[in-house]
Design a protein around this motif. Sequence first.
Motif, PDB file in Angstrom:
ATOM      1  N   GLY A   1       0.768  -1.196   0.187  1.00 16.65           N
ATOM      2  CA  GLY A   1      -0.020   0.174   0.048  1.00 16.65           C
ATOM      3  C   GLY A   1       0.895   1.438   0.146  1.00 16.65           C
ATOM      4  N   VAL A   2       2.083   1.068  -0.236  1.00 11.54           N
ATOM      5  CA  VAL A   2       3.071   2.290  -0.299  1.00 11.54           C
ATOM      6  C   VAL A   2       3.723   2.140  -1.673  1.00 11.54           C
ATOM      7  N   PRO A   3       3.124   2.263  -2.728  1.00  7.83           N
ATOM      8  CA  PRO A   3       3.983   2.008  -3.946  1.00  7.83           C
ATOM      9  C   PRO A   3       5.168   2.966  -4.273  1.00  7.83           C
ATOM     10  N   LEU A   4       5.890   2.336  -4.674  1.00  7.95           N
ATOM     11  CA  LEU A   4       7.418   2.910  -4.981  1.00  7.95           C
ATOM     12  C   LEU A   4       7.209   4.236  -5.877  1.00  7.95           C
ATOM     13  N   ILE A   5       6.490   3.939  -7.017  1.00  2.21           N
ATOM     14  CA  ILE A   5       6.274   5.166  -7.863  1.00  2.21           C
ATOM     15  C   ILE A   5       5.946   6.379  -7.323  1.00  2.21           C
ATOM     16  N   GLY A   6       4.948   6.098  -6.302  1.00  4.69           N
ATOM     17  CA  GLY A   6       4.305   7.224  -5.521  1.00  4.69           C
ATOM     18  C   GLY A   6       5.255   8.147  -4.888  1.00  4.69           C
ATOM     19  N   LEU A   7       6.316   7.149  -3.922  1.00  5.64           N
ATOM     20  CA  LEU A   7       7.411   7.947  -3.251  1.00  5.64           C
ATOM     21  C   LEU A   7       8.326   8.492  -4.036  1.00  5.64           C
ATOM     22  N   MET A   8       8.460   8.134  -5.164  1.00  6.33           N
ATOM     23  CA  MET A   8       9.316   8.971  -6.447  1.00  6.33           C
ATOM     24  C   MET A   8       8.926  10.132  -6.708  1.00  6.33           C
ATOM     25  N   LEU A   9       7.630   9.950  -7.345  1.00  6.63           N
ATOM     26  CA  LEU A   9       6.915  11.119  -7.925  1.00  6.63           C
ATOM     27  C   LEU A   9       6.050  12.077  -7.040  1.00  6.63           C
ATOM     28  N   GLY A  10       5.920  11.598  -5.993  1.00 11.57           N
ATOM     29  CA  GLY A  10       5.187  12.568  -4.898  1.00 11.57           C
ATOM     30  C   GLY A  10       5.925  14.022  -4.918  1.00 11.57           C
ATOM     31  N   PRO A  11       7.164  13.882  -4.527  1.00 12.02           N
ATOM     32  CA  PRO A  11       7.934  15.254  -4.419  1.00 12.02           C
ATOM     33  C   PRO A  11       8.000  15.898  -5.885  1.00 12.02           C
ATOM     34  N   VAL A  12       8.059  15.428  -6.699  1.00  9.64           N
ATOM     35  CA  VAL A  12       8.194  16.012  -8.059  1.00  9.64           C
ATOM     36  C   VAL A  12       6.795  16.673  -8.467  1.00  9.64           C
ATOM     37  N   PHE A  13       5.824  16.157  -8.003  1.00 12.08           N
ATOM     38  CA  PHE A  13       4.491  16.989  -8.294  1.00 12.08           C
ATOM     39  C   PHE A  13       3.917  17.741  -7.191  1.00 12.08           C
ATOM     40  N   LYS A  14       4.817  17.849  -6.241  1.00 13.56           N
ATOM     41  CA  LYS A  14       4.425  18.879  -5.012  1.00 13.56           C
ATOM     42  C   LYS A  14       3.409  18.254  -4.115  1.00 13.56           C
ATOM     43  N   GLU A  15       3.480  16.681  -4.127  1.00 13.08           N
ATOM     44  CA  GLU A  15       2.040  16.244  -3.333  1.00 13.08           C
ATOM     45  C   GLU A  15       2.703  15.436  -2.115  1.00 13.08           C
ATOM     46  N   ASN A  16       3.886  15.306  -2.110  1.00 11.15           N
ATOM     47  CA  ASN A  16       4.693  14.600  -1.253  1.00 11.15           C
ATOM     48  C   ASN A  16       3.854  13.181  -0.886  1.00 11.15           C
ATOM     49  N   LEU A  17       3.566  12.917   0.318  1.00 10.64           N
ATOM     50  CA  LEU A  17       2.739  11.602   0.488  1.00 10.64           C
ATOM     51  C   LEU A  17       1.045  11.877   0.767  1.00 10.64           C
ATOM     52  N   SER A  18       0.702  12.967   0.268  1.00  9.77           N
ATOM     53  CA  SER A  18      -0.733  13.311   0.575  1.00  9.77           C
ATOM     54  C   SER A  18      -1.839  12.304  -0.121  1.00  9.77           C
ATOM     55  N   TRP A  19      -0.981  11.770  -1.234  1.00  7.05           N
ATOM     56  CA  TRP A  19      -1.922  10.722  -1.995  1.00  7.05           C
ATOM     57  C   TRP A  19      -2.242   9.601  -1.283  1.00  7.05           C
ATOM     58  N   ARG A  20      -1.542   9.080  -0.149  1.00  8.24           N
ATOM     59  CA  ARG A  20      -1.858   8.015   0.698  1.00  8.24           C
ATOM     60  C   ARG A  20      -3.064   8.195   1.493  1.00  8.24           C
ATOM     61  N   THR A  21      -3.270   9.366   2.075  1.00 10.25           N
ATOM     62  CA  THR A  21      -4.464   9.561   2.966  1.00 10.25           C
ATOM     63  C   THR A  21      -5.643  10.644   2.268  1.00 10.25           C
ATOM     64  N   ARG A  22      -5.269  11.144   1.407  1.00 10.90           N
ATOM     65  CA  ARG A  22      -6.261  12.347   1.092  1.00 10.90           C
ATOM     66  C   ARG A  22      -6.580  12.399  -0.630  1.00 10.90           C
ATOM     67  N   ASN A  23      -5.976  11.368  -1.022  1.00 12.28           N
ATOM     68  CA  ASN A  23      -6.402  11.234  -2.535  1.00 12.28           C
ATOM     69  C   ASN A  23      -6.194   9.787  -2.946  1.00 12.28           C
ATOM     70  N   PRO A  24      -7.107   9.209  -2.565  1.00 10.10           N
ATOM     71  CA  PRO A  24      -7.237   7.673  -2.887  1.00 10.10           C
ATOM     72  C   PRO A  24      -6.975   7.483  -4.641  1.00 10.10           C
ATOM     73  N   GLY A  25      -7.578   8.283  -5.446  1.00 13.35           N
ATOM     74  CA  GLY A  25      -7.438   7.914  -6.725  1.00 13.35           C
ATOM     75  C   GLY A  25      -6.105   7.881  -7.318  1.00 13.35           C
ATOM     76  N   ARG A  26      -5.407   8.854  -6.734  1.00 14.13           N
ATOM     77  CA  ARG A  26      -3.870   9.171  -7.062  1.00 14.13           C
ATOM     78  C   ARG A  26      -3.142   7.844  -6.561  1.00 14.13           C
ATOM     79  N   LYS A  27      -3.474   7.450  -5.162  1.00 10.57           N
ATOM     80  CA  LYS A  27      -2.809   6.315  -4.686  1.00 10.57           C
ATOM     81  C   LYS A  27      -3.183   4.847  -5.568  1.00 10.57           C
ATOM     82  N   LYS A  28      -4.342   4.771  -6.066  1.00 17.57           N
ATOM     83  CA  LYS A  28      -4.575   3.747  -6.871  1.00 17.57           C
ATOM     84  C   LYS A  28      -3.702   3.865  -8.069  1.00 17.57           C
ATOM     85  N   ALA A  29      -3.607   4.969  -8.604  1.00  9.35           N
ATOM     86  CA  ALA A  29      -3.028   4.955  -9.888  1.00  9.35           C
ATOM     87  C   ALA A  29      -1.560   4.728  -9.722  1.00  9.35           C
ATOM     88  N   TYR A  30      -1.009   5.133  -8.582  1.00  7.28           N
ATOM     89  CA  TYR A  30       0.624   4.977  -8.285  1.00  7.28           C
ATOM     90  C   TYR A  30       0.705   3.438  -8.091  1.00  7.28           C
TER      91      TYR A  30
END
Length: 234
Positions: free
Chosen positions: A109-138
């Motif tokens: 539940g902590v996809p590596l792509i999200g950890l890599m691209l989160g800072p690039v798109f200025k979202e950090n780890l917000s996709w984990r708890t606040r943006n379930p659609g992004r988490k699913k995509a990652y």
Amino acid sequence: MTEAALFEAFGGVRGMVETVLPGLLFVSIYTVNKNLHMSALAALGVALVMVVVRLVRRDTVKHAFSGVFGVGFGVVFAMMTGNAKDFYLPGMLYTLGLALAYIVTALAGVPLIGLMLGPVFKENLSWRTRNPGRKKAYTKASWAWGLILLAKCAILFPLYWWADTTQLGWVLVALKIPPFLLAVYLTWVFLAKAPPPIDVFAEMEAEERAEEERKAAAAEVESEGAPAGRHRRR
């Protein structure tokens, strides 16, 4: 987000060149003269030159440095064993480990792509708890990267045992870019359909501005009330 922006986040054209060129130089020289030392030192030399070029231009050196370390381990390993095929083994093991990391983190539940691209798109780890659609995509993207790299390993490791150095080298060079481009494209497809990222940096800046405005308003009220208080005391 565009395909070009995502492609640049993974290193862009220069990153691909820095990834491919040392191995291409190694197998080209070895194909001609079968000289392990010359091939290995040429590959290491061109990797170091690419790092120096980035340092001089003050560019990001992440991809160039990773290439130097990969080539360096390959050179050391091949020199120690005396087997030219071992020049490729550290990189192959790294690819296998990375494939497993993508899959394991996706399962966790902590996809590596999200950890890599989160800072690039200025979202950090917000996709984990606040943006379930992004988490699913990652998560989908991490699965794509993991399975593509596993398929690449399924081709390379049998060749490591059965093919000669030049055959393995040319296949490895041929498999550098196409799987990478496929994985980047699938990542873009998944993220293009996902909700936009939450810009946590913009949120932090807005909170800081709001706090400064509150402090300024409180100071203004205090400064306006002070003379009235002194007048009443008189």
